[in-house]
Write a protein that holds these residues in place. Structure first.
Motif, PDB file in Angstrom:
ATOM      1  N   LYS A 196       1.168  -1.143  -0.149  1.00 24.03           N
ATOM      2  CA  LYS A 196       0.187  -0.165  -0.076  1.00 24.03           C
ATOM      3  C   LYS A 196       0.614   1.089   0.214  1.00 24.03           C
ATOM      4  O   LYS A 196       0.662   1.774   0.842  1.00 24.03           O
ATOM      5  N   ASN A 197       2.303   1.842  -1.471  1.00 22.18           N
ATOM      6  CA  ASN A 197       3.056   2.487  -1.069  1.00 22.18           C
ATOM      7  C   ASN A 197       3.858   2.844  -0.122  1.00 22.18           C
ATOM      8  O   ASN A 197       3.757   3.554   0.552  1.00 22.18           O
ATOM      9  N   PHE A 198       4.221   1.691   0.496  1.00 26.78           N
ATOM     10  CA  PHE A 198       4.995   1.743   1.446  1.00 26.78           C
ATOM     11  C   PHE A 198       4.626   2.326   3.189  1.00 26.78           C
ATOM     12  O   PHE A 198       5.071   2.714   3.279  1.00 26.78           O
ATOM     13  N   SER A 199       3.235   1.666   3.216  1.00 21.48           N
ATOM     14  CA  SER A 199       2.421   2.259   4.318  1.00 21.48           C
ATOM     15  C   SER A 199       3.392   2.539   5.374  1.00 21.48           C
ATOM     16  O   SER A 199       3.635   1.423   6.022  1.00 21.48           O
ATOM     17  N   SER A 200       3.350   3.302   6.380  1.00 24.19           N
ATOM     18  CA  SER A 200       3.662   3.509   7.782  1.00 24.19           C
ATOM     19  C   SER A 200       3.348   1.906   8.399  1.00 24.19           C
ATOM     20  O   SER A 200       2.982   1.061  10.000  1.00 24.19           O
ATOM     21  N   VAL A 201       1.971   2.078   8.201  1.00 19.74           N
ATOM     22  CA  VAL A 201       0.815   0.419   8.772  1.00 19.74           C
ATOM     23  C   VAL A 201       1.674  -1.044   8.825  1.00 19.74           C
ATOM     24  O   VAL A 201       1.725  -1.456   9.516  1.00 19.74           O
ATOM     25  N   ASN A 202       2.660  -0.888   7.149  1.00 19.91           N
ATOM     26  CA  ASN A 202       2.559  -2.332   7.155  1.00 19.91           C
ATOM     27  C   ASN A 202       4.544  -1.977   6.941  1.00 19.91           C
ATOM     28  O   ASN A 202       4.909  -2.965   7.295  1.00 19.91           O
ATOM     29  N   LEU A 203       4.334  -1.227   8.042  1.00 18.91           N
ATOM     30  CA  LEU A 203       6.503  -1.135   8.652  1.00 18.91           C
ATOM     31  C   LEU A 203       6.862  -2.158   9.794  1.00 18.91           C
ATOM     32  O   LEU A 203       6.336  -1.473  10.623  1.00 18.91           O
ATOM     33  N   ILE A 204       7.587  -3.171   9.322  1.00 11.49           N
ATOM     34  CA  ILE A 204       7.643  -3.250  10.493  1.00 11.49           C
ATOM     35  C   ILE A 204       8.684  -3.711  11.849  1.00 11.49           C
ATOM     36  O   ILE A 204       9.371  -4.588  12.259  1.00 11.49           O
ATOM     37  N   GLY A 205       9.944  -3.112  10.561  1.00 13.77           N
ATOM     38  CA  GLY A 205      11.193  -3.034  11.952  1.00 13.77           C
ATOM     39  C   GLY A 205      12.387  -2.624  10.839  1.00 13.77           C
ATOM     40  O   GLY A 205      12.107  -1.606   9.441  1.00 13.77           O
ATOM     41  N   TYR A 206      13.449  -2.502  11.789  1.00 15.37           N
ATOM     42  CA  TYR A 206      14.832  -2.219  11.078  1.00 15.37           C
ATOM     43  C   TYR A 206      15.500  -2.809  11.243  1.00 15.37           C
ATOM     44  O   TYR A 206      16.047  -3.035  11.775  1.00 15.37           O
ATOM     45  N   GLY A 207      16.631  -2.859   9.271  1.00 14.18           N
ATOM     46  CA  GLY A 207      17.518  -3.596   9.819  1.00 14.18           C
ATOM     47  C   GLY A 207      19.377  -2.835   9.297  1.00 14.18           C
ATOM     48  O   GLY A 207      19.150  -1.788   8.894  1.00 14.18           O
ATOM     49  N   ARG A 208      20.178  -3.881   9.660  1.00 14.55           N
ATOM     50  CA  ARG A 208      21.554  -3.454   9.055  1.00 14.55           C
ATOM     51  C   ARG A 208      20.937  -3.211   7.277  1.00 14.55           C
ATOM     52  O   ARG A 208      21.880  -2.010   7.013  1.00 14.55           O
ATOM     53  N   PHE A 209      19.900  -3.940   6.203  1.00 11.75           N
ATOM     54  CA  PHE A 209      19.862  -2.925   5.165  1.00 11.75           C
ATOM     55  C   PHE A 209      18.922  -1.806   5.141  1.00 11.75           C
ATOM     56  O   PHE A 209      19.285  -0.902   3.874  1.00 11.75           O
ATOM     57  N   GLY A 210      18.026  -1.560   5.996  1.00 16.98           N
ATOM     58  CA  GLY A 210      17.153  -0.349   5.794  1.00 16.98           C
ATOM     59  C   GLY A 210      15.701  -0.863   6.574  1.00 16.98           C
ATOM     60  O   GLY A 210      15.840  -1.743   7.044  1.00 16.98           O
ATOM     61  N   GLU A 211      14.971   0.178   5.967  1.00 15.81           N
ATOM     62  CA  GLU A 211      13.658   0.149   6.442  1.00 15.81           C
ATOM     63  C   GLU A 211      13.335  -2.204   6.287  1.00 15.81           C
ATOM     64  O   GLU A 211      12.796  -2.268   4.967  1.00 15.81           O
ATOM     65  N   VAL A 212      12.050  -2.600   6.548  1.00 17.35           N
ATOM     66  CA  VAL A 212      11.307  -3.886   6.273  1.00 17.35           C
ATOM     67  C   VAL A 212      10.490  -3.062   6.435  1.00 17.35           C
ATOM     68  O   VAL A 212       9.638  -3.136   7.661  1.00 17.35           O
TER      69      VAL A 212
END
Length: 378
Positions: A81-97
């Protein structure tokens, strides 16, 4: 009818029959050839790949497909859904997940970062995507568009082992028995050993409890296999000199030499074993590594073992587990066991523990359970 005509008709019939037999034999051979070609070049992935690897949720993915799937940005925008913050589940070494739902119904985890397009990125991703094992999180594909680089992984729904041990989502008591933790350790070890079995071996370089994920059945899968290698090649990885000095998962030899090897992962696995049995974060309780040196002392065991585990474990099994952790944590990499041995040893301890702690009828052997340790330590 003259004799000459009869002979001619018989000869003609013989020729027709002979041609018919030749045609029949040719047809049979042709059909057999087609059948063999069809079997060899079958479009069935499981035949070409030599079997499937089961992903989370019962979805199968061909184990031997060469290369990774190239996703379009539009496809991943729809999935998240256009990389909605609702679907943001974490942060890693590579970037946002982000969590995403593909049009074919597969749920995926998408790692995204700002970066210019790179041929090395595609090549490295294609190489890593061919590494398949039940106890490794599968890298399914990638995307490179509009100065974005993305990695698409299978989604593991139950979080990391660390979150269940000492995070916000701690496991319920029935999930914390020693036998369950032995099973998690054994399967995670199989994933790491699979990486080390390549020639040259694939070194994880960032193995830790937070990078061991569990599915609905608490089957562990090692995440981020080869990710540090990828980032070192394409740029963006932290150099060894920039690594946190007090990161307890990092092999002490690596902190001095800056060089990783398979035995570096073994050291990290030893810290993982300590966190698994204690239920504590080794980064905030660095005394765990010092305590394991006295793994045969009952008072040490009682101070190390997570009380949520209950008492349904044997003293012998716990000592053997801690001895293995201590061996993995040897300050000399040459004296640490290979992961292939760790797999065998964890399997042996697990099977022995099950046989000794399973309730049976009369004749069950007498064993010293963990409750005796806690009683003796008071």
């Amino acid at each position: 009818m003259s004799g000459t005509l009869v002979v001619a008709l018989i000869a003609a019939a013989g020729v027709v029959a002979f041609v018919g037999i030749i045609f029949l034999l040719w047809y049979c051979l042709f059909r057999k050839s087609i059948s063999r070609t069809s079997e060899t070049n079958s479009s069935e992935p499981s035949i070409q790949a030599g079997g499937n690897v089961e992903l989370s949720g019962g979805v199968s993915y061909p184990s031997g497909l060469q290369g990774a799937r190239s996703f379009s940005l539009e496809e991943l925008n729809l999935a998240t859904k256009n990389f909605s913050s609702v679907n943001l589940i974490g942060y890693g070494r590579f970037g946002e997940v982000y969590k995403g739902l593909l049009q074919d119904g597969m749920i995926v985890a998408i790692k995204s970062r700002q970066a210019a397009p790179s041929r090395e990125f595609v090549e490295e991703v294609r190489n890593l995507s061919t590494i398949r094992h039940r106890n490794l999180v599968s890298l399914l594909g990638f995307c490179q568009e509009k100065d974005l680089q993305m990695l698409v992984y299978e989604y593991i729904p139950n979080g990391s082992v660390s979150s269940h041990l000492y995070g916000a989502n701690q496991m319920s008591s029935e999930k914390l028995e020693f036998k369950n933790r032995l099973s998690i350790a054994h399967n995670a070890a199989k994933g790491l050993a699979h990486l080390h079995g390549f020639d040259p071996p694939v070194i994880h370089k960032n193995f830790k409890t937070a990078n061991v994920l569990v599915d609905e059945d608490f089957i562990p899968k090692v995440a981020d296999a080869g990710l540090r290698n990828l980032m070192e090649r394409i740029g963006g990885a932290s150099s060894t000199s920039q690594m946190i000095v007090d990161d307890v998962f990092i092999d002490p030899e690596v902190k001095h030499s800056g060089t990783f090897c398979a035995k570096s992962d073994v050291y990290s696995f030893g810290v993982f074993l300590l966190e698994l049995v204690s239920g504590r974060d080794a980064r905030t309780d660095q005394s765990l590594i010092a305590k394991v040196q006295n793994y045969q002392d009952p008072s040490t065991i009682s101070s190390l073992v997570d009380s949520r585990m209950g008492s349904s474990f044997t003293t012998e099994g716990m000592k053997e587990f801690l001895r293995l952790a201590f061996w993995c944590l040897n300050t000399s990499s040459e004296r640490r066991p290979p992961m292939s041995f760790v797999v065998l040893e964890l399997n042996r301890i697990h099977e022995k523990e099950i046989s000794l702690t399973t309730v049976m009828g009369e004749g069950t052997p007498t064993v010293t359970l963990g409750s005796h340790l806690f009683t003796a330590a008071r």
